[in-house]
Design a protein around this motif. Structure first.
Motif, PDB file in Angstrom:
ATOM      1  N   ARG A 349       9.001   0.234  -3.010  1.00 55.96           N
ATOM      2  CA  ARG A 349       7.533   0.428  -3.134  1.00 55.96           C
ATOM      3  C   ARG A 349       7.077  -1.013  -2.449  1.00 55.96           C
ATOM      4  NH1 ARG A 349       4.522   1.504  -8.032  1.00 55.96           N
ATOM      5  NH2 ARG A 349       3.558  -0.528  -7.935  1.00 55.96           N
ATOM      6  N   ILE A 350       7.850  -2.151  -2.392  1.00 59.23           N
ATOM      7  CA  ILE A 350       7.336  -3.259  -1.587  1.00 59.23           C
ATOM      8  C   ILE A 350       7.347  -3.024  -0.050  1.00 59.23           C
ATOM      9  CG2 ILE A 350       8.234  -5.584  -1.004  1.00 59.23           C
ATOM     10  CD1 ILE A 350       9.382  -5.900  -3.946  1.00 59.23           C
ATOM     11  N   LEU A 351       8.411  -2.407   0.170  1.00 56.86           N
ATOM     12  CA  LEU A 351       8.418  -1.967   1.766  1.00 56.86           C
ATOM     13  C   LEU A 351       7.183  -1.202   2.074  1.00 56.86           C
ATOM     14  CD1 LEU A 351      12.428  -1.502   2.181  1.00 56.86           C
ATOM     15  CD2 LEU A 351      10.963  -3.484   3.059  1.00 56.86           C
ATOM     16  N   SER A 352       7.085  -0.104   1.197  1.00 53.60           N
ATOM     17  CA  SER A 352       5.960   0.939   1.452  1.00 53.60           C
ATOM     18  C   SER A 352       4.672  -0.068   1.489  1.00 53.60           C
ATOM     19  CB  SER A 352       5.899   1.864   0.201  1.00 53.60           C
ATOM     20  OG  SER A 352       4.771   2.518   0.409  1.00 53.60           O
ATOM     21  N   SER A 353       4.258  -0.989   0.785  1.00 56.53           N
ATOM     22  CA  SER A 353       3.062  -1.989   0.886  1.00 56.53           C
ATOM     23  C   SER A 353       2.968  -2.306   2.261  1.00 56.53           C
ATOM     24  CB  SER A 353       2.957  -2.986  -0.062  1.00 56.53           C
ATOM     25  OG  SER A 353       2.893  -2.009  -1.440  1.00 56.53           O
ATOM     26  N   THR A 388      10.484   7.469  -5.324  1.00 60.36           N
ATOM     27  CA  THR A 388      11.063   6.645  -4.494  1.00 60.36           C
ATOM     28  C   THR A 388      11.399   7.559  -3.076  1.00 60.36           C
ATOM     29  OG1 THR A 388      11.719   5.200  -6.246  1.00 60.36           O
ATOM     30  CG2 THR A 388      12.966   5.013  -4.148  1.00 60.36           C
ATOM     31  N   LYS A 389      11.747   8.583  -3.432  1.00 60.08           N
ATOM     32  CA  LYS A 389      12.217   9.417  -2.163  1.00 60.08           C
ATOM     33  C   LYS A 389      10.884   9.738  -1.415  1.00 60.08           C
ATOM     34  CE  LYS A 389      16.588  11.328  -3.584  1.00 60.08           C
ATOM     35  NZ  LYS A 389      17.499  12.538  -3.499  1.00 60.08           N
ATOM     36  N   GLU A 390       9.939  10.110  -1.919  1.00 56.53           N
ATOM     37  CA  GLU A 390       8.623  10.375  -1.400  1.00 56.53           C
ATOM     38  C   GLU A 390       8.156   9.179  -0.574  1.00 56.53           C
ATOM     39  OE1 GLU A 390       5.965  12.590   0.183  1.00 56.53           O
ATOM     40  OE2 GLU A 390       7.522  13.379  -1.105  1.00 56.53           O
ATOM     41  N   ARG A 391       8.337   7.868  -1.214  1.00 55.16           N
ATOM     42  CA  ARG A 391       7.935   7.029  -0.529  1.00 55.16           C
ATOM     43  C   ARG A 391       8.721   6.540   0.728  1.00 55.16           C
ATOM     44  NH1 ARG A 391       6.983   4.247  -5.856  1.00 55.16           N
ATOM     45  NH2 ARG A 391       4.913   4.215  -6.169  1.00 55.16           N
ATOM     46  N   ALA A 392       9.994   6.721   0.593  1.00 63.09           N
ATOM     47  CA  ALA A 392      10.879   6.536   1.953  1.00 63.09           C
ATOM     48  C   ALA A 392      10.639   7.311   2.998  1.00 63.09           C
ATOM     49  CB  ALA A 392      12.094   6.515   1.323  1.00 63.09           C
ATOM     50  N   LYS A 393      10.190   8.791   2.566  1.00 62.40           N
ATOM     51  CA  LYS A 393       9.957   9.794   3.357  1.00 62.40           C
ATOM     52  C   LYS A 393       8.738   9.568   4.065  1.00 62.40           C
ATOM     53  CE  LYS A 393      11.272  13.837   2.123  1.00 62.40           C
ATOM     54  NZ  LYS A 393      11.281  15.180   1.496  1.00 62.40           N
ATOM     55  N   GLU A 394       7.796   8.973   3.293  1.00 60.99           N
ATOM     56  CA  GLU A 394       6.578   8.655   4.058  1.00 60.99           C
ATOM     57  C   GLU A 394       6.355   7.595   4.961  1.00 60.99           C
ATOM     58  OE1 GLU A 394       2.029   7.299   2.508  1.00 60.99           O
ATOM     59  OE2 GLU A 394       3.530   7.187   0.986  1.00 60.99           O
TER      60      GLU A 394
END
Length: 421
Positions: A349-353, A388-394
């Motif tokens: 989540r942090i890396l996604s932000s 979490t997988k969806e965020r990583a893929k995004e």
């Protein structure tokens, strides 16, 4: 007591904890339990039946002066357990000590103590010391609350003539009152002026230059208890000075308990008002990164640290501090798949932000260099939550032009890189 590779007689085990009893006591149904566990069952959880037989208990819980009659020490069984421990000393079993029974406490005694305490500061200090000595069981804590002693102890912090030693005693007492959330709320926030004085006194107890390590540890725990039951208006009006002291507790790492309470307090405060900005302004991001760099960090502290860091990355100031720290992105990436599912979810989540709001060429390049891309590819291949997988893929799709053909990705993970379509 931890006992391994030795079969413990079943009648030596507490029916609630399933552990060797240290202080066996018997209740009115004839069943024996370890004192700490049956007192919690009866007086904290407010149960009125035997946890084994489900039969109603003979003594009523609302009769405070007769609470001590509900449990009777089983001296014979305790001696048998001690003898068994001595026989197995060579196997690493330690002899359980003979428990020191607390003095019998009644409402009338407490009322007399409070009356005496109001006569002089010296008697008030003596009262606080005696009250602290009574906090040996759930039963006595319940009695202190119902008799008004808890409320009076808390009020001492707002007195103009309160001394530093009295403050330390008060905070020590309050730190042992877990489980009395509603009572705490009723006492602390009954009057706005007193609540402000009370909180200011607690914040003062966190200062390293004026407080002992134990007082700081107790102070941060009480603050966490206070704000875990506070209304949103109180949570959003926290002064900047409080964040300075919370961060100082994290920086000094005086104990694991103090660190966990400081992190839990930030979790409570951060969602409200401008608290995230205040926390960032106090240096919270830098301190959290330094904390997470430790190889010997307790799992729960790692999880809480990432939860707080995730909250702080919800504001521009927090994200800027994280990418501005030389080890910020690297330490977040390192926690993925190394601590727990909770930690991995928060780290992603942090890396996604960061990826979404601060995804400059420099930042994206650094994420590739410190192993973020490889970790995200790995997340797609292991057991993680679907979110979490969806965020990583995004993230991988968003920056595929830079990352997909990078030599930083191990060959065995290239196949996991998602299509940009």
């Amino acid at each position: 007591m931890e006992v391994s590779n030795i079969e413990i007689p079943s009648h030596f085990l507490c029916p609630i904890s399933l552990q060797l009893m240290r202080d066996p006591v018997t209740i009115s149904t004839g069943i024996t339990f370890d004192r700490d566990f049956i007192e919690k069952w009866l007086f904290c959880c407010k149960n009125t039946i035997c946890p084994v037989t489900k039969q109603p208990l003979m003594t009523k819980l609302n009769d405070e002066d007769d609470l001590s009659l509900m449990i009777i020490p089983n001296h014979t069984l305790r001696r048998l357990i001690q003898s068994w421990c001595i026989l197995h000393v060579s196997d690493g079993v330690e002899r359980i000590p003979t428990p020191t029974q607390p003095p019998t406490l009644t409402r009338s005694i407490i009322c007399k103590l409070i009356s005496d305490a109001k006569k002089s500061t010296q008697m008030r200090y003596t009262f606080l010391q005696r009250i602290r000595s009574f906090l040996t069981s759930s039963r006595t804590k319940k009695l202190l609350v119902s008799s008004g002693a808890f409320e009076y102890v808390a009020s001492v912090l707002t007195e103009k003539d309160v001394t530093n030693v009295e403050k330390e005693e008060v905070i020590s007492v309050l730190a042992q009152m877990d489980g009395y959330d509603q009572e705490l709320k009723d006492v602390m926030f009954r009057n706005d002026d007193d609540a402000s004085l009370f909180v200011d006194s607690l914040v003062g107890s966190l200062r390293s230059e004026s407080s002992s390590q134990q007082e700081r540890e107790n102070g941060i725990k009480v603050l966490r208890l206070v704000y875990s039951v506070a209304d949103p208006t109180k949570l959003s009006n926290v002064k900047h000075e409080m964040f300075d002291e919370i961060v100082s507790i994290l920086r000094d790492q005086i104990s694991n308990n103090a660190t966990k309470n400081a992190l839990k307090l930030l979790v409570e405060l951060n969602p409200w008002g401008r608290n995230r900005v205040k926390a960032v302004g106090s240096g919270a991001v830098q301190v959290l990164v330094e904390l997470l760099l430790s190889e010997l960090l307790e799992r729960r502290i790692s999880e809480l640290g990432l939860v707080v860091l995730d909250q702080l990355c919800g504001c521009a100031e927090g994200r800027a501090d994280l990418v501005g720290h030389g080890a910020g992105l690297a330490v977040v990436s390192k926690k993925i798949l190394r601590v727990s599912h909770v930690a991995s979810d928060r780290a992603v989540r942090i890396l996604s932000s960061i990826s979404r709001y601060v995804g400059t060429g420099k930042v994206i390049g650094e994420m590739m260099e410190v192993g973020v891309v490889a970790k995200l590819c790995l997340v797609l291949q292991v057991d993680c939550s679907s979110k979490t997988k969806e965020r990583a893929k995004e993230m991988l799709r968003l920056h595929s032009r830079v990352w997909k053909n990078s030599p930083c990705i191990p060959p065995h993970l290239i196949s996991a890189y998602p299509s940009s379509n």
